[in-house]
Design a protein around this motif. Structure first.
Motif, mmCIF file in Angstrom:
data_model
loop_
_atom_site.group_PDB
_atom_site.id
_atom_site.type_symbol
_atom_site.label_atom_id
_atom_site.label_comp_id
_atom_site.label_asym_id
_atom_site.label_seq_id
_atom_site.Cartn_x
_atom_site.Cartn_y
_atom_site.Cartn_z
ATOM 1 N N ASN A 234 -3.585 39.042 -32.386
ATOM 2 C CA ASN A 234 -4.414 38.048 -31.701
ATOM 3 C C ASN A 234 -4.655 38.438 -30.244
ATOM 4 N N LEU A 235 -5.133 39.657 -30.053
ATOM 5 C CA LEU A 235 -5.340 40.181 -28.709
ATOM 6 C C LEU A 235 -6.608 39.613 -28.066
ATOM 7 N N PRO A 236 -6.654 39.579 -26.738
ATOM 8 C CA PRO A 236 -7.888 39.188 -26.035
ATOM 9 C C PRO A 236 -9.012 40.169 -26.358
ATOM 10 N N GLN A 237 -10.250 39.708 -26.198
ATOM 11 C CA GLN A 237 -11.425 40.517 -26.522
ATOM 12 C C GLN A 237 -11.409 41.860 -25.800
ATOM 13 N N GLU A 238 -10.958 41.867 -24.547
ATOM 14 C CA GLU A 238 -10.997 43.083 -23.735
ATOM 15 C C GLU A 238 -10.155 44.215 -24.308
ATOM 16 N N LEU A 239 -9.177 43.874 -25.117
ATOM 17 C CA LEU A 239 -8.244 44.881 -25.611
ATOM 18 C C LEU A 239 -8.505 45.302 -27.053
ATOM 19 N N LEU A 240 -9.555 44.765 -27.657
ATOM 20 C CA LEU A 240 -9.855 45.071 -29.054
ATOM 21 C C LEU A 240 -10.800 46.266 -29.179
ATOM 22 N N PRO A 241 -10.760 46.973 -30.310
ATOM 23 C CA PRO A 241 -11.712 48.069 -30.549
ATOM 24 C C PRO A 241 -13.144 47.532 -30.599
ATOM 25 N N LYS A 242 -14.107 48.401 -30.342
ATOM 26 C CA LYS A 242 -15.506 47.968 -30.336
ATOM 27 C C LYS A 242 -15.953 47.481 -31.703
ATOM 28 N N LYS A 243 -15.533 48.164 -32.756
ATOM 29 C CA LYS A 243 -15.930 47.776 -34.111
ATOM 30 C C LYS A 243 -14.813 46.948 -34.773
ATOM 31 N N TRP A 244 -14.495 45.840 -34.149
ATOM 32 C CA TRP A 244 -13.429 44.969 -34.637
ATOM 33 C C TRP A 244 -13.989 44.011 -35.686
ATOM 34 N N LEU A 245 -13.368 43.969 -36.859
ATOM 35 C CA LEU A 245 -13.884 43.166 -37.968
ATOM 36 C C LEU A 245 -13.214 41.800 -38.086
ATOM 37 N N GLY A 246 -12.255 41.538 -37.201
ATOM 38 C CA GLY A 246 -11.557 40.257 -37.256
ATOM 39 C C GLY A 246 -12.483 39.071 -37.086
ATOM 40 N N ASP A 247 -13.503 39.208 -36.229
ATOM 41 C CA ASP A 247 -14.427 38.094 -35.991
ATOM 42 C C ASP A 247 -15.286 37.814 -37.219
ATOM 43 N N SER A 248 -15.745 38.870 -37.892
ATOM 44 C CA SER A 248 -16.546 38.692 -39.107
ATOM 45 C C SER A 248 -15.711 38.055 -40.215
ATOM 46 N N ALA A 249 -14.445 38.479 -40.315
ATOM 47 C CA ALA A 249 -13.546 37.906 -41.315
ATOM 48 C C ALA A 249 -13.304 36.433 -41.026
ATOM 49 N N ALA A 250 -13.117 36.091 -39.750
ATOM 50 C CA ALA A 250 -12.872 34.697 -39.359
ATOM 51 C C ALA A 250 -14.087 33.827 -39.678
ATOM 52 N N SER A 251 -15.274 34.355 -39.436
ATOM 53 C CA SER A 251 -16.499 33.608 -39.729
ATOM 54 C C SER A 251 -16.653 33.361 -41.225
ATOM 55 N N LEU A 252 -16.377 34.393 -42.021
ATOM 56 C CA LEU A 252 -16.439 34.259 -43.477
ATOM 57 C C LEU A 252 -15.409 33.247 -43.963
ATOM 58 N N PHE A 253 -14.194 33.358 -43.447
ATOM 59 C CA PHE A 253 -13.138 32.425 -43.837
ATOM 60 C C PHE A 253 -13.550 30.982 -43.550
ATOM 61 N N ASN A 254 -14.045 30.729 -42.352
ATOM 62 C CA ASN A 254 -14.417 29.360 -41.977
ATOM 63 C C ASN A 254 -15.559 28.815 -42.830
ATOM 64 N N ASP A 255 -16.553 29.643 -43.120
ATOM 65 C CA ASP A 255 -17.673 29.207 -43.964
ATOM 66 C C ASP A 255 -17.191 28.865 -45.373
ATOM 67 N N TYR A 256 -16.353 29.730 -45.917
ATOM 68 C CA TYR A 256 -15.838 29.542 -47.283
ATOM 69 C C TYR A 256 -14.935 28.308 -47.338
ATOM 70 N N TYR A 257 -14.097 28.167 -46.328
ATOM 71 C CA TYR A 257 -13.173 27.031 -46.267
ATOM 72 C C TYR A 257 -13.945 25.711 -46.204
#
Length: 286
Positions: A234-257
């Protein structure tokens, strides 16, 4: 139905996603009925809840011939922390500092060292070097709870510091966390659950999913997504890789939920009411 995931983990999921929002108490009979939907039998449920009670996560109350279970304070704190991370809508902000925890727990207390390591990984700390853990997040409150829980104040030093090393902070992150591996796990999650989401959304539009099916699908979705709490720091945005997929996964999870949660709650409430919990809440709270 074939048993899916271990019983104890599924009980944690149900407490976190449902029970704690319903006065934090449930009749064991209702819990057994709910777990049947996932292939768990009465014996495995009673054994798992007993183990959770001994570990301090839940407590039991006997009223008449019925047993009721609720989260302890320790359990409620853990569920709240997990919920904030599972349903987060943005990354934590960063003040530019690093929290550093160093411990020197003696060999005769080795079991405490092992427990502490597990807790630190779950909280998002990364191992910088032997017995030295770091995080960019302000986890002072969590650390103080761990120190009190395990009575290790004499063995732990905790710092809030700036990084002034010659390497950049990206290399520091790479040394402490395997974010590429986490990204691969997110990619797998997205591939699998994006297909399931499309299929179930189509079924919902055709009214082809029962409330019970939505309950099972919702709980298994949360259960699967909850695994990222153990590997994503759960790192801050500044420390994440450029092609980080955590945000896309979170969006999918929330929509499905959100697609599943209303009918899922209807099924849960139908089973939950059979325990007549409202009649015993006041007695349990005394």
């Amino acid at each position: 139905m074939e048993k899916q995931f271990n019983t104890r983990s599924m009980i944690f999921t149900l407490f976190g996603d449902y029970i704690r929002h319903y006065d934090n108490v449930i009749w064991i009979g209702s819990l057994i009925r709910l777990l049947e939907e996932f292939g768990h039998n009465e014996q495995s449920v009673r054994a798992a809840i007993s183990r959770m009670s001994k570990q301090g996560w839940v407590k039991s109350t006997k009223i008449g011939n019925k047993s009721y279970y609720s989260l302890t304070e320790q359990g409620q704190v853990r569920m709240e922390e997990a919920s904030q991370r599972i349903y987060k809508t943005e990354h934590p902000s960063w003040d530019g500092n690093w929290r550093i925890l160093v411990y020197t727990i003696p060999e005769n207390k080795r079991h405490l060292r092992d427990e502490l390591r597990k807790e630190l990984v779950w909280s998002g700390f990364g191992l910088l070097s032997n017995s030295c853990w770091i995080t960019p997040n302000p986890l002072e409150e969590q650390v103080n709870r761990l120190i009190d829980k395990y009575h290790i104040s004499d063995y732990v030093s905790f710092f809030n510091a700036s990084y002034i090393g010659k390497n950049d902070e990206e290399e520091l992150v790479q040394k402490c966390w395997s974010l590429d591996e986490v990204n691969k796990k997110y990619q797998q999650f997205i591939q699998e659950y994006s297909q399931r989401y499309v299929i179930d959304k189509n079924k919902m539009e055709k009214d082809e999913l029962s409330d019970g099916s939505c309950f099972v699908k919702s709980a298994l979705l949360v259960h699967q997504y909850r695994k990222f709490l153990f590997i994503d720091p759960n790192l801050p945005q500044e420390l994440l890789p450029k092609k980080w997929l955590g945000d896309s996964a979170a969006s999918l999870f929330n929509d499905y939920y959100q697609l599943l949660i209303h009918p899922a709650k209807c099924f849960f409430e139908e089973v939950f009411r059979q325990g007549e919990v409202e009649k015993v809440i006041e007695e349990i709270k005394r």
